[in-house]
Design an enzyme around this catalytic site. Sequence first.
Site, short mmCIF file in Angstrom:
data_model
loop_
_atom_site.label_atom_id
_atom_site.label_comp_id
_atom_site.label_asym_id
_atom_site.label_seq_id
_atom_site.Cartn_x
_atom_site.Cartn_y
_atom_site.Cartn_z
N SER A 1 0.83 -1.22 0.00
CA SER A 1 0.00 0.00 0.00
C SER A 1 0.85 1.25 0.00
O SER A 1 0.34 2.37 -0.13
CB SER A 1 -0.88 0.01 1.25
OG SER A 1 -0.06 0.01 2.41
N ALA B 1 13.90 -4.51 12.35
CA ALA B 1 13.21 -5.53 11.57
C ALA B 1 12.70 -6.61 12.51
O ALA B 1 13.48 -7.22 13.24
CB ALA B 1 14.16 -6.11 10.53
N THR B 2 11.39 -6.82 12.48
CA THR B 2 10.82 -7.83 13.38
C THR B 2 10.47 -9.11 12.63
O THR B 2 10.00 -10.07 13.23
CB THR B 2 9.53 -7.30 14.03
OG1 THR B 2 8.63 -6.95 12.99
CG2 THR B 2 9.79 -6.08 14.89
N HIS C 1 13.23 -3.54 0.36
CA HIS C 1 13.15 -2.58 1.47
C HIS C 1 14.54 -2.06 1.83
O HIS C 1 14.73 -0.88 2.07
CB HIS C 1 12.53 -3.26 2.69
CG HIS C 1 11.03 -3.34 2.61
ND1 HIS C 1 10.21 -2.95 3.63
CD2 HIS C 1 10.21 -3.76 1.62
CE1 HIS C 1 8.94 -3.13 3.27
NE2 HIS C 1 8.93 -3.63 2.05
N ASP D 1 17.25 -1.84 -0.05
CA ASP D 1 17.81 -0.96 -1.08
C ASP D 1 17.26 0.45 -0.98
O ASP D 1 17.91 1.41 -1.36
CB ASP D 1 17.51 -1.52 -2.48
CG ASP D 1 18.27 -2.81 -2.75
OD1 ASP D 1 19.20 -3.11 -1.96
OD2 ASP D 1 17.94 -3.50 -3.73
N ARG E 1 16.45 2.06 1.77
CA ARG E 1 16.85 2.79 2.97
C ARG E 1 18.24 3.40 2.79
O ARG E 1 19.09 2.80 2.15
CB ARG E 1 16.89 1.85 4.18
CG ARG E 1 15.54 1.29 4.54
CD ARG E 1 15.58 0.69 5.92
NE ARG E 1 16.43 -0.47 6.06
CZ ARG E 1 16.04 -1.73 5.87
NH1 ARG E 1 14.78 -1.98 5.53
NH2 ARG E 1 16.87 -2.72 6.05
#
Length: 491
Positions: free
Chosen positions: A336, A356-357, A375, A377, A379
């Site tokens: 989303s 990260a969980t 994700h 890449d 950051r």
Amino acid sequence: MRLTLLGTGSADGWPNPWCECASCGWARVHGPRGQTAVLVDGRLLLDFGPDVPRAAARFGVSLAGLRHVLIGHAHPDHLGPDALMWRSWSSVAQEPLDIVAPPAALDVCRTFLRRWEGREPGTDGSPLRLLPAVAGGPLELGEPGEADEPGEAGEAGSDGGSRYLVRPVAARHGGADIGPAVLYDVTAPDGARLLYGCDTAAPLPPETLAALTGRAFDVVLLEENNGDRPGFGEHLDLPSFTGLVAQLRGLGAVGPGTRVLAVHLSHRNPPGDELARRLAELGAQAPPDGTVLDIPAGSASAPMPAPMRAAPLSAPAAAPSPETARRILITGGTRSGKSAHAEHQLLAEPDVVYVATGRPADGSDADWAARIQTHRDRRPGRWATVETLDLEPLLRSPGPPLLIDSISLWVAARLEEPDFAQSVAGLVDAWRATRRRVVAVTDEAGSGPVAPTPLGRRFVDRLGEVNARLAAESDEVWLAVAGVPVRLRPR
Ligand SMILES: [Zn+2]
Ligand SMILES: [Zn+2]
Ligand SMILES: [Zn+2]
């Protein structure tokens, strides 16, 4: 320190009067921005473009008390010497006025005054004093207060003097035709500190970064001419503006309570409402022309900027953007845009801990590994990553902002533990008590069909409860839908 934003626009203004792009269309309806210029305490003016006299008149501001004009460089949107002639026809024609500028800009003023006044500034009764602005050469303007020792070159005091301490620093702007441009570090008589960063590209020269280190400015005005369309002149765009704000935070030039204002805005930016949203993610704002802001000394070290009591002199053109919030919860469905929105909230922070969980990629699931890589890449490389389910200690300890991705994976991992309810209670308590900035991503429970298995149903039920409890303790709650973040609270 009281700021009056006489203008916040680019050289051509926003809208560019000839242009029919969507961004100009928005600005035409919601409030135009003239060339950037800022009046400080009615005594000191930052930049002096040809729009200045008209803007002052339009906003009901008198320039009679003006004693010092600081000009960043000789580009024509920063330098309109004709206003000096209009002043010479006024009731304050004989009051002293300092013009501080790089040598090329002083030459423009001198040539104009010779042509139209027939005299050199400072001679034959001219009240004007031309002072060269040289990076690294501090200037004291105005009178010291009574408590100041004569000749003392320290910070300005709060003793009623009118002395401004001005430090020009090198910009990344200018060139062979106009010489070097400068930015200004200004300390007002009340001790409030301002950085005027207009115009400049990034990165700032190393000597400028050294000079700004630890300055803890109470307000920073930084140009953001280029928006999403980089490559025009030596200017900042949204990504380089973001990077520079992060760098200034890292150097202690911008503190948690520093008000960061984007100026020199052009139609290369997205329409104003979208720009306001994007800037708010960085803890920055772009108040309309005519806004008056009171900036107390020592604001930089406050936990976050004081609520903006902006008093627009004219009808408000654009609503002030929201303040930086401490606890932000972002929910949404798969793909989303919720994670991207969460990352945008923290892009202007120098240090971020990404928590990260989820289970790490172990090679057994190529799709899962690809998702994690996408994700990663996105950051900034400077962010630290921690893989843990122990959120409580992180929330309870001081440190850089946290981005928790995600609450839903945390719930999934903890769901079948016997002390699940206690874990949730501990998480909610730590969330409520945290002193860090924290952005958490979660999944919107139950948007899909009812899960076919008892475990699946239990997961959706518990996740919905955890989301609701965290939302109730959040400063902001967002829902991402089809890539569009919608703020649910505050409305
Ligand atoms: Zn400019
Ligand atoms: Zn346009
Ligand atoms: Zn310029």
